[in-house]
Motif scaffolding. Structure first.
Motif, PDB file in Angstrom:
ATOM      1  N   ALA A 108       0.828  -1.200   0.000  1.00 58.45           N
ATOM      2  CA  ALA A 108       0.000   0.000   0.000  1.00 58.45           C
ATOM      3  C   ALA A 108       0.868   1.257   0.000  1.00 58.45           C
ATOM      4  N   GLN A 109       1.846   1.311   0.869  1.00 57.76           N
ATOM      5  CA  GLN A 109       2.722   2.478   0.926  1.00 57.76           C
ATOM      6  C   GLN A 109       3.540   2.615  -0.354  1.00 57.76           C
ATOM      7  N   TYR A 110       4.010   1.505  -0.884  1.00 55.09           N
ATOM      8  CA  TYR A 110       4.815   1.533  -2.108  1.00 55.09           C
ATOM      9  C   TYR A 110       4.020   2.101  -3.283  1.00 55.09           C
ATOM     10  N   ASN A 111       2.713   1.870  -3.286  1.00 58.76           N
ATOM     11  CA  ASN A 111       1.863   2.331  -4.383  1.00 58.76           C
ATOM     12  C   ASN A 111       1.124   3.627  -4.052  1.00 58.76           C
ATOM     13  N   GLY A 112       1.579   4.337  -3.024  1.00 59.46           N
ATOM     14  CA  GLY A 112       1.036   5.661  -2.729  1.00 59.46           C
ATOM     15  C   GLY A 112      -0.212   5.690  -1.892  1.00 59.46           C
ATOM     16  N   VAL A 131      -8.324  -3.980  -0.329  1.00 59.39           N
ATOM     17  CA  VAL A 131      -7.652  -3.252   0.742  1.00 59.39           C
ATOM     18  C   VAL A 131      -8.233  -1.847   0.807  1.00 59.39           C
ATOM     19  N   GLU A 132      -8.808  -1.504   1.931  1.00 58.63           N
ATOM     20  CA  GLU A 132      -9.485  -0.224   2.089  1.00 58.63           C
ATOM     21  C   GLU A 132      -8.626   0.732   2.900  1.00 58.63           C
ATOM     22  N   GLY A 133      -8.440   1.948   2.345  1.00 55.02           N
ATOM     23  CA  GLY A 133      -7.764   3.017   3.052  1.00 55.02           C
ATOM     24  C   GLY A 133      -8.740   4.135   3.353  1.00 55.02           C
ATOM     25  N   GLU A 134      -8.226   5.261   3.820  1.00 53.60           N
ATOM     26  CA  GLU A 134      -9.105   6.370   4.193  1.00 53.60           C
ATOM     27  C   GLU A 134      -9.873   6.903   2.992  1.00 53.60           C
ATOM     28  N   ASN A 135      -9.211   7.017   1.841  1.00 52.54           N
ATOM     29  CA  ASN A 135      -9.854   7.547   0.636  1.00 52.54           C
ATOM     30  C   ASN A 135      -9.602   6.671  -0.580  1.00 52.54           C
ATOM     31  N   SER A 136      -9.484   5.373  -0.387  1.00 53.89           N
ATOM     32  CA  SER A 136      -9.191   4.488  -1.512  1.00 53.89           C
ATOM     33  C   SER A 136      -9.675   3.074  -1.226  1.00 53.89           C
ATOM     34  N   LEU A 137      -9.907   2.356  -2.316  1.00 56.07           N
ATOM     35  CA  LEU A 137     -10.184   0.923  -2.258  1.00 56.07           C
ATOM     36  C   LEU A 137      -9.330   0.282  -3.329  1.00 56.07           C
ATOM     37  N   SER A 138      -8.487  -0.675  -2.958  1.00 55.69           N
ATOM     38  CA  SER A 138      -7.503  -1.243  -3.872  1.00 55.69           C
ATOM     39  C   SER A 138      -7.726  -2.730  -4.070  1.00 55.69           C
ATOM     40  N   LEU A 139      -7.499  -3.165  -5.315  1.00 56.01           N
ATOM     41  CA  LEU A 139      -7.409  -4.594  -5.599  1.00 56.01           C
ATOM     42  C   LEU A 139      -5.953  -4.991  -5.438  1.00 56.01           C
ATOM     43  N   HIS A 140      -5.714  -5.954  -4.582  1.00 57.20           N
ATOM     44  CA  HIS A 140      -4.340  -6.331  -4.243  1.00 57.20           C
ATOM     45  C   HIS A 140      -4.126  -7.807  -4.540  1.00 57.20           C
ATOM     46  N   ALA A 181       5.474 -17.369  -1.775  1.00 56.74           N
ATOM     47  CA  ALA A 181       6.719 -17.906  -2.319  1.00 56.74           C
ATOM     48  C   ALA A 181       7.408 -18.760  -1.248  1.00 56.74           C
ATOM     49  N   PRO A 182       8.451 -19.524  -1.607  1.00 57.01           N
ATOM     50  CA  PRO A 182       9.156 -20.337  -0.606  1.00 57.01           C
ATOM     51  C   PRO A 182       9.738 -19.527   0.550  1.00 57.01           C
ATOM     52  N   TYR A 183      10.013 -18.237   0.324  1.00 60.62           N
ATOM     53  CA  TYR A 183      10.615 -17.402   1.353  1.00 60.62           C
ATOM     54  C   TYR A 183       9.616 -16.415   1.958  1.00 60.62           C
ATOM     55  N   GLY A 184       8.325 -16.574   1.703  1.00 60.64           N
ATOM     56  CA  GLY A 184       7.322 -15.707   2.321  1.00 60.64           C
ATOM     57  C   GLY A 184       6.352 -15.123   1.305  1.00 60.64           C
ATOM     58  N   TRP A 185       5.541 -14.185   1.760  1.00 59.46           N
ATOM     59  CA  TRP A 185       4.533 -13.560   0.906  1.00 59.46           C
ATOM     60  C   TRP A 185       5.159 -12.500   0.022  1.00 59.46           C
ATOM     61  N   GLU A 186       4.815 -12.542  -1.276  1.00 63.86           N
ATOM     62  CA  GLU A 186       5.348 -11.588  -2.249  1.00 63.86           C
ATOM     63  C   GLU A 186       4.194 -10.859  -2.937  1.00 63.86           C
ATOM     64  N   PRO A 187       4.332  -9.540  -3.200  1.00 68.40           N
ATOM     65  CA  PRO A 187       3.272  -8.809  -3.891  1.00 68.40           C
ATOM     66  C   PRO A 187       3.307  -9.020  -5.401  1.00 68.40           C
ATOM     67  N   SER A 188       2.135  -9.050  -6.018  1.00 68.02           N
ATOM     68  CA  SER A 188       2.018  -9.056  -7.482  1.00 68.02           C
ATOM     69  C   SER A 188       1.656  -7.668  -7.988  1.00 68.02           C
ATOM     70  N   PHE A 189       0.654  -7.040  -7.360  1.00 66.30           N
ATOM     71  CA  PHE A 189       0.201  -5.716  -7.786  1.00 66.30           C
ATOM     72  C   PHE A 189      -0.710  -5.147  -6.705  1.00 66.30           C
ATOM     73  N   LEU A 190      -0.939  -3.850  -6.777  1.00 70.37           N
ATOM     74  CA  LEU A 190      -1.933  -3.171  -5.956  1.00 70.37           C
ATOM     75  C   LEU A 190      -2.411  -1.966  -6.749  1.00 70.37           C
ATOM     76  N   TRP A 191      -3.704  -1.972  -7.129  1.00 66.54           N
ATOM     77  CA  TRP A 191      -4.271  -0.900  -7.941  1.00 66.54           C
ATOM     78  C   TRP A 191      -5.433  -0.266  -7.195  1.00 66.54           C
ATOM     79  N   PRO A 192      -5.328   1.032  -6.856  1.00 67.56           N
ATOM     80  CA  PRO A 192      -6.386   1.686  -6.080  1.00 67.56           C
ATOM     81  C   PRO A 192      -7.417   2.411  -6.934  1.00 67.56           C
TER      82      PRO A 192
END
Length: 224
Positions: free
Chosen positions: A47-51, A77-86, A91-102
């Motif tokens: 979320a922070q990485y995508n503003g 993912v719901e923020g104060e003024n946004s709703l994002s598809l995440h 992965a073998p070493y943990g959770w990895e992001p694919s995308f986040l579009w608000p």
């Protein structure tokens, strides 16, 4: 006298292997900065990485197999003024992001919706509709895709064909006075129309009647 070699039980060997795996996972997460131990950590970072700043919360989760990875975790993912598809995956070493579009929700409208096109080589394109609707009286909802072409004589876009997806009803999640939804399905538009203008609508059926809403095209995600 030679010291007798200790023979570990099956339970002790399993525990030892689990501790080694946990130590390697923490090393990847904390030292190499690869992946995240928990989905909530990965969501906050994405979320922070995508503003999208400030506190965020996950309001809906849906699993899809083989869309971009072996198993994809789609969430709203719901923020104060946004709703994002995440999108994220394990992965073998943990959770990895694919995308986040608000989608911007600051205007306070009753309906906020977006669509993302997933394009993967040698696979069908997938459209993912997502959003939220004020109220809990939604009986069902489904997306529409309309194809248009530009008519040089009339100097405007004219309707070519419409593709209603009534059979692809969106999965609904009711929470805090809103109805959230995620709907993923194969792109119904034939290949010969892919270069033409497309518009997206959402048909919302409430107990009081039916509503049509325009849907914002958020992004196209290309995956090799």
């Amino acid at each position: 006298m030679r010291k007798a070699k200790r023979i570990y039980s099956r339970r002790e060997r399993a525990l030892r292997a689990a501790l080694i795996a946990l130590a390697l996972l923490l090393y990847c997460n904390g030292v190499l900065h690869l992946g995240f131990l928990l989905p909530a950590q990965e969501t906050a970072f994405a979320a922070q990485y995508n503003g999208v700043y400030g506190p965020v919360k996950t309001v809906a989760v849906q699993w899809k197999r083989g869309m971009m990875h072996f198993a994809d975790r789609l969430s709203l993912v719901e923020g104060e003024n946004s709703l994002s598809l995440h999108g994220t995956y394990l992965a073998p070493y943990g959770w990895e992001p694919s995308f986040l579009w608000p989608v911007d929700t600051a205007d306070g409208a009753d309906v906020h919706a977006g669509v993302v096109c997933m394009c993967r080589e040698a696979h069908e394109d997938v459209l993912v509709f997502f959003g939220r609707i004020r109220g809990t009286d939604v009986t069902y909802l489904y997306p529409n895709v309309t194809v248009q072409r530009y008519d040089d004589a009339e100097k405007q876009f004219v309707h070519v064909h419409g593709y209603a997806n009534e059979v692809v009803e969106a999965e609904k999640y009711v929470k805090d006075g809103y109805t959230y939804f995620i709907c993923a399905f194969a792109d119904p538009v034939p290949a010969e129309y892919m270069d033409l203008e497309r518009t997206f609508q959402l048909v919302v059926n409430r107990e009081s009647g039916s509503e049509d809403h325009e849907v914002e095209y958020v992004a196209g995600v290309v995956w090799g």
